[in-house]
Design a protein around this motif. Structure first.
Motif, PDB file in Angstrom:
ATOM      1  N   ASP A  99       0.818  -1.215   0.000  1.00 17.26           N
ATOM      2  CA  ASP A  99       0.000   0.000   0.000  1.00 17.26           C
ATOM      3  C   ASP A  99       0.858   1.273   0.000  1.00 17.26           C
ATOM      4  N   SER A 100       1.979   1.237   0.723  1.00 19.24           N
ATOM      5  CA  SER A 100       2.798   2.450   0.810  1.00 19.24           C
ATOM      6  C   SER A 100       3.587   2.701  -0.474  1.00 19.24           C
ATOM      7  N   ILE A 101       4.018   1.631  -1.157  1.00 21.62           N
ATOM      8  CA  ILE A 101       4.781   1.790  -2.399  1.00 21.62           C
ATOM      9  C   ILE A 101       3.853   1.811  -3.611  1.00 21.62           C
ATOM     10  N   GLY A 102       2.706   1.146  -3.503  1.00 20.49           N
ATOM     11  CA  GLY A 102       1.742   1.132  -4.594  1.00 20.49           C
ATOM     12  C   GLY A 102       2.023   0.116  -5.669  1.00 20.49           C
ATOM     13  N   VAL A 103       2.565  -1.063  -5.262  1.00 19.04           N
ATOM     14  CA  VAL A 103       2.879  -2.125  -6.217  1.00 19.04           C
ATOM     15  C   VAL A 103       2.529  -3.476  -5.587  1.00 19.04           C
ATOM     16  N   PRO A 104       2.230  -4.496  -6.389  1.00 14.05           N
ATOM     17  CA  PRO A 104       2.068  -5.837  -5.832  1.00 14.05           C
ATOM     18  C   PRO A 104       3.428  -6.384  -5.395  1.00 14.05           C
ATOM     19  N   LEU A 105       3.446  -7.124  -4.299  1.00 14.07           N
ATOM     20  CA  LEU A 105       4.707  -7.641  -3.760  1.00 14.07           C
ATOM     21  C   LEU A 105       4.655  -9.160  -3.631  1.00 14.07           C
ATOM     22  N   TYR A 106       5.851  -9.746  -3.717  1.00 10.84           N
ATOM     23  CA  TYR A 106       5.998 -11.194  -3.675  1.00 10.84           C
ATOM     24  C   TYR A 106       7.135 -11.537  -2.714  1.00 10.84           C
ATOM     25  N   TYR A 107       6.957 -12.629  -1.969  1.00 14.35           N
ATOM     26  CA  TYR A 107       8.058 -13.148  -1.160  1.00 14.35           C
ATOM     27  C   TYR A 107       8.302 -14.583  -1.589  1.00 14.35           C
ATOM     28  N   ALA A 108       9.550 -14.902  -1.904  1.00  9.75           N
ATOM     29  CA  ALA A 108       9.894 -16.245  -2.367  1.00  9.75           C
ATOM     30  C   ALA A 108      11.228 -16.658  -1.778  1.00  9.75           C
ATOM     31  N   MET A 109      11.467 -17.966  -1.790  1.00 14.25           N
ATOM     32  CA  MET A 109      12.744 -18.482  -1.309  1.00 14.25           C
ATOM     33  C   MET A 109      13.134 -19.717  -2.115  1.00 14.25           C
ATOM     34  N   TYR A 110      14.410 -20.053  -2.035  1.00 21.75           N
ATOM     35  CA  TYR A 110      14.930 -21.246  -2.704  1.00 21.75           C
ATOM     36  C   TYR A 110      15.124 -22.308  -1.633  1.00 21.75           C
ATOM     37  N   ARG A 111      14.354 -23.405  -1.743  1.00 16.98           N
ATOM     38  CA  ARG A 111      14.376 -24.409  -0.687  1.00 16.98           C
ATOM     39  C   ARG A 111      14.343 -25.802  -1.305  1.00 16.98           C
TER      40      ARG A 111
ATOM     41  N   GLY B 260      16.156 -27.163  -3.465  1.00 19.06           N
ATOM     42  CA  GLY B 260      16.340 -27.187  -4.909  1.00 19.06           C
ATOM     43  C   GLY B 260      15.182 -26.644  -5.715  1.00 19.06           C
ATOM     44  N   GLU B 261      14.235 -25.967  -5.063  1.00 22.11           N
ATOM     45  CA  GLU B 261      13.064 -25.472  -5.764  1.00 22.11           C
ATOM     46  C   GLU B 261      12.811 -24.001  -5.439  1.00 22.11           C
ATOM     47  N   ILE B 262      12.259 -23.283  -6.420  1.00 23.66           N
ATOM     48  CA  ILE B 262      11.804 -21.915  -6.211  1.00 23.66           C
ATOM     49  C   ILE B 262      10.391 -21.970  -5.637  1.00 23.66           C
ATOM     50  N   GLU B 263      10.188 -21.381  -4.472  1.00 23.09           N
ATOM     51  CA  GLU B 263       8.878 -21.385  -3.829  1.00 23.09           C
ATOM     52  C   GLU B 263       8.400 -19.957  -3.604  1.00 23.09           C
ATOM     53  N   VAL B 264       7.286 -19.618  -4.199  1.00 22.35           N
ATOM     54  CA  VAL B 264       6.659 -18.333  -3.916  1.00 22.35           C
ATOM     55  C   VAL B 264       5.792 -18.525  -2.674  1.00 22.35           C
ATOM     56  N   ILE B 265       6.214 -17.937  -1.565  1.00 17.63           N
ATOM     57  CA  ILE B 265       5.569 -18.171  -0.274  1.00 17.63           C
ATOM     58  C   ILE B 265       4.347 -17.278  -0.095  1.00 17.63           C
ATOM     59  N   CYS B 266       4.437 -16.045  -0.539  1.00 15.12           N
ATOM     60  CA  CYS B 266       3.367 -15.088  -0.272  1.00 15.12           C
ATOM     61  C   CYS B 266       3.294 -14.064  -1.400  1.00 15.12           C
ATOM     62  N   VAL B 267       2.076 -13.740  -1.813  1.00 10.88           N
ATOM     63  CA  VAL B 267       1.839 -12.688  -2.799  1.00 10.88           C
ATOM     64  C   VAL B 267       0.853 -11.705  -2.192  1.00 10.88           C
ATOM     65  N   SER B 268       1.170 -10.431  -2.265  1.00 14.05           N
ATOM     66  CA  SER B 268       0.285  -9.402  -1.725  1.00 14.05           C
ATOM     67  C   SER B 268      -0.078  -8.429  -2.836  1.00 14.05           C
ATOM     68  N   ASP B 269      -1.338  -8.499  -3.286  1.00 13.90           N
ATOM     69  CA  ASP B 269      -1.782  -7.574  -4.312  1.00 13.90           C
ATOM     70  C   ASP B 269      -3.171  -7.055  -3.951  1.00 13.90           C
ATOM     71  N   SER B 270      -3.727  -6.251  -4.819  1.00 14.44           N
ATOM     72  CA  SER B 270      -5.051  -5.684  -4.594  1.00 14.44           C
ATOM     73  C   SER B 270      -5.694  -5.439  -5.946  1.00 14.44           C
ATOM     74  N   ARG B 271      -6.929  -4.980  -5.933  1.00 13.79           N
ATOM     75  CA  ARG B 271      -7.603  -4.692  -7.195  1.00 13.79           C
ATOM     76  C   ARG B 271      -6.864  -3.592  -7.958  1.00 13.79           C
ATOM     77  N   GLU B 272      -6.339  -2.626  -7.209  1.00 18.91           N
ATOM     78  CA  GLU B 272      -5.612  -1.528  -7.849  1.00 18.91           C
ATOM     79  C   GLU B 272      -4.220  -1.937  -8.305  1.00 18.91           C
ATOM     80  N   THR B 273      -3.621  -2.902  -7.603  1.00 17.63           N
ATOM     81  CA  THR B 273      -2.263  -3.347  -7.929  1.00 17.63           C
ATOM     82  C   THR B 273      -2.261  -4.865  -8.083  1.00 17.63           C
ATOM     83  N   PRO B 274      -2.775  -5.379  -9.201  1.00 20.91           N
ATOM     84  CA  PRO B 274      -2.867  -6.835  -9.388  1.00 20.91           C
ATOM     85  C   PRO B 274      -1.501  -7.473  -9.616  1.00 20.91           C
ATOM     86  N   ALA B 275      -1.361  -8.687  -9.137  1.00 22.99           N
ATOM     87  CA  ALA B 275      -0.119  -9.438  -9.319  1.00 22.99           C
ATOM     88  C   ALA B 275      -0.056 -10.019 -10.736  1.00 22.99           C
ATOM     89  N   VAL B 276       1.128 -10.433 -11.126  1.00 24.08           N
ATOM     90  CA  VAL B 276       1.309 -11.089 -12.416  1.00 24.08           C
ATOM     91  C   VAL B 276       0.640 -12.464 -12.370  1.00 24.08           C
TER      92      VAL B 276
END
Length: 237
Positions: free
Chosen positions: A81-93, A95-111
């Protein structure tokens, strides 16, 4: 639950009569509940004293993990909300790429994940950022399992080209990707290393707002730097 909480308060165990007094339960009821909890693994009995069992420890661990996930989700929502962009948190665990959390909104939709993020790490900023934090052998192992493939006309050409790009990336600088995963989208990812854990927080924007990408990435990087200490445990989920 009161009985479990009371047992948990006694590091060196407690007998049934003491637990009955402290919980206000009748002694027969206490004995019945204790037997049930021991049978189910939530308590264990040693020399007349009761301690938390493996099942209770697992329950506590799961609750702590959920709390850490909630902390990350709340933080991402605030920065979204403060930056005005959708955000993602991911880690490598493992041997795999894991997207743990995605935070978006109607105004800032995620990919939209139209191609599996795990298999297309070469094409998005999240994957490139995580791979850049690995050593050469781990990168080659990942690409042996998930070789470079064409996603858009802007995707890196082959494994060798990607490895060269990763080797040139400045350490701890934002990783930028422009329309390599999805046409009309630009992304940036901030590397986060906690011990041996490779992680990242990333953002995306429509390509017509690409001039906002680097300023937003640097703002996110500043926020991460300010709060990394308090988030260190939470992001090592």
């Amino acid at each position: 639950m009161r009985l479990l909480e009371t047992v948990a308060a006694h590091e060196y165990g407690a007998p049934a009569k003491q637990l009955a007094r402290e919980t206000g339960l009748a002694l027969p009821t206490t004995y019945h509940l204790l037997r049930t909890l021991v049978h189910e693994g939530y308590l264990r009995r040693e020399k007349g004293l009761f301690f938390l069992g493996d099942a209770a420890e697992r329950l506590s661990s799961s609750g702590a993990q959920q709390k850490r996930r909630s902390t990350v989700a709340d933080t991402l929502a605030h920065w979204r909300d403060s930056i005005g962009v959708p955000l993602y948190y991911a880690m490598y665990r493992d041997g795999e790429i894991e997207v743990i959390c995605v935070s978006d909104s109607r105004e800032t939709p995620a990919v939209e994940e139209w191609a599996d993020f795990r298999e297309t790490g070469h094409a998005h900023a999240i994957g490139q950022c995580l791979l850049s934090q690995l050593d050469e052998d781990a990168r080659r192992d990942h690409l042996a399992r998930y070789p470079v493939q064409s996603i858009t006309p802007y995707t890196v050409r082959d494994n060798h080209a990607l490895l060269r790009r990763l080797a040139r990336m400045p350490r701890m600088e934002p990783v930028v990707e422009r329309q390599e995963y999805a046409l009309g989208t630009v992304c940036a990812a901030i590397p986060i290393t906690i011990g041996a854990t490779a992680a990242t927080m990333a953002l995306s924007l429509p390509s017509h707002q690409s001039d906002r990408l680097l300023p937003a990435a640097h703002q996110l990087q500043t926020e991460i730097g300010r709060h990394l200490g308090s988030l260190a445990l939470s992001i090592s989920i």
